[in-house]
Design an enzyme around this catalytic site. Structure first.
Site, short mmCIF file in Angstrom:
data_model
loop_
_atom_site.label_atom_id
_atom_site.label_comp_id
_atom_site.label_asym_id
_atom_site.label_seq_id
_atom_site.Cartn_x
_atom_site.Cartn_y
_atom_site.Cartn_z
CE LYS A 107 -36.67 -22.42 28.42
NZ LYS A 107 -35.38 -21.96 27.88
NE ARG A 122 -38.84 -20.83 22.51
CZ ARG A 122 -38.34 -21.97 22.96
NH1 ARG A 122 -39.08 -22.81 23.64
NH2 ARG A 122 -37.07 -22.26 22.74
NE ARG A 141 -28.95 -27.58 25.67
CZ ARG A 141 -30.03 -26.87 25.96
NH1 ARG A 141 -30.37 -26.64 27.23
NH2 ARG A 141 -30.75 -26.34 25.01
NE ARG A 169 -31.91 -28.94 21.17
CZ ARG A 169 -32.63 -28.18 22.00
NH1 ARG A 169 -32.80 -28.54 23.26
NH2 ARG A 169 -33.15 -27.05 21.60
NE ARG A 220 -32.44 -22.91 20.19
CZ ARG A 220 -31.75 -23.72 21.00
NH1 ARG A 220 -30.56 -24.16 20.63
NH2 ARG A 220 -32.24 -24.10 22.14
#
Ligand code: AMP
Length: 213
Positions: free
Chosen positions: A13, A88, A127, A160, A171
């Site tokens: 996204k 969400r 990531r 993160r 998640r």
């Protein structure tokens, strides 16, 4: 353009939003980025959001709608906006619908970014993100030139807190339970656009073709 970018964590996204921003000057609005900045700055909002974020859970709908109700009224949204990570939940989608109706704004499309689960897991574990400007890297396919240092702003590039294996798995569960139902919600509204997001530039092409831009 005025779009919602819908997709699992790691579906691309943010990357797609950045490509579209460069194309037509629409502003990217990422609730995740807004919350991370608030946590970093130690504001009241950040304090309220921090624990849920770290655990990979969602922040309350009320808190999110408070942020977005204000954000969408800002001047830079007039040129168009790309909603990244919002809505969400169904209550957020309902609240957004009311908000946009009140403001006389019509969305161009809701884009559903589709990526196989294996690829999502692979992307999220590799990531890395710049703590200062939010630039996204990947240790395998797109590392910063100097390890741990952002090419764009020189900030620290880190994994993160919510990208540990445990938080990622949480998640993805939360996504499947609370966010995936939005695909049918928007399909029923008649403005859903499915796009294979294995490659982000493909998503941009699908959007350009559909919207004629
Ligand atoms: P993201 O960067 O979009 O993956 O968001 C990171 C985290 O911020 C999420 O795991 C949630 O804890 C929180 N968050 C971001 N956007 C929302 C939202 N629209 N509703 C609730 N929580 C959110």
């Amino acid at each position: 353009m005025k779009l919602i970018l819908l997709g699992a964590p790691g579906a691309g996204k943010g990357t797609v939003a950045k490509l579209l921003t460069e194309m037509d000057g629409s502003v990217q609005i990422s609730t995740g980025d807004i919350l991370r900045a608030a946590v970093k700055a130690g504001t009241e909002l950040g304090k309220k959001a921090e624990a849920a974020m770290k655990a990979g859970e969602l922040v309350s709908d009320d808190l999110i709608m408070g942020i977005m109700g204000e954000r969408l009224k800002e001047d830079d949204c007039k040129a168009g906006f790309l909603l990244d990570g919002f809505p969400r939940t169904i209550p957020q989608a309902d609240a957004l619908k009311g908000l946009l109706e009140n403001m006389g704004i019509k969305l161009d499309a809701v884009v559903n970014l589709v990526v196989p689960r294996e690829e999502i897991l692979n992307r999220l574990t590799t990531r890395r993100t710049c703590v200062d400007c939010g630039a996204i890297y990947n240790v395998r396919s797109n590392p910063p030139k100097e390890e741990g240092v952002c090419d764009k702003c020189g900030g620290d590039v880190v994994q993160r807190d919510d990208e540990t294996e445990e938080a990622i798995s949480k998640r993805l569960d939360v996504f499947n339970e609370q966010t995936a139902p939005l695909v049918e919600y928007y399909r029923n509204e008649g403005n859903l656009l499915d796009a294979d997001s294995t490659n982000s530039s493909n998503v941009v092409d699908v959007i350009k073709k559909e919207l004629g831009v």
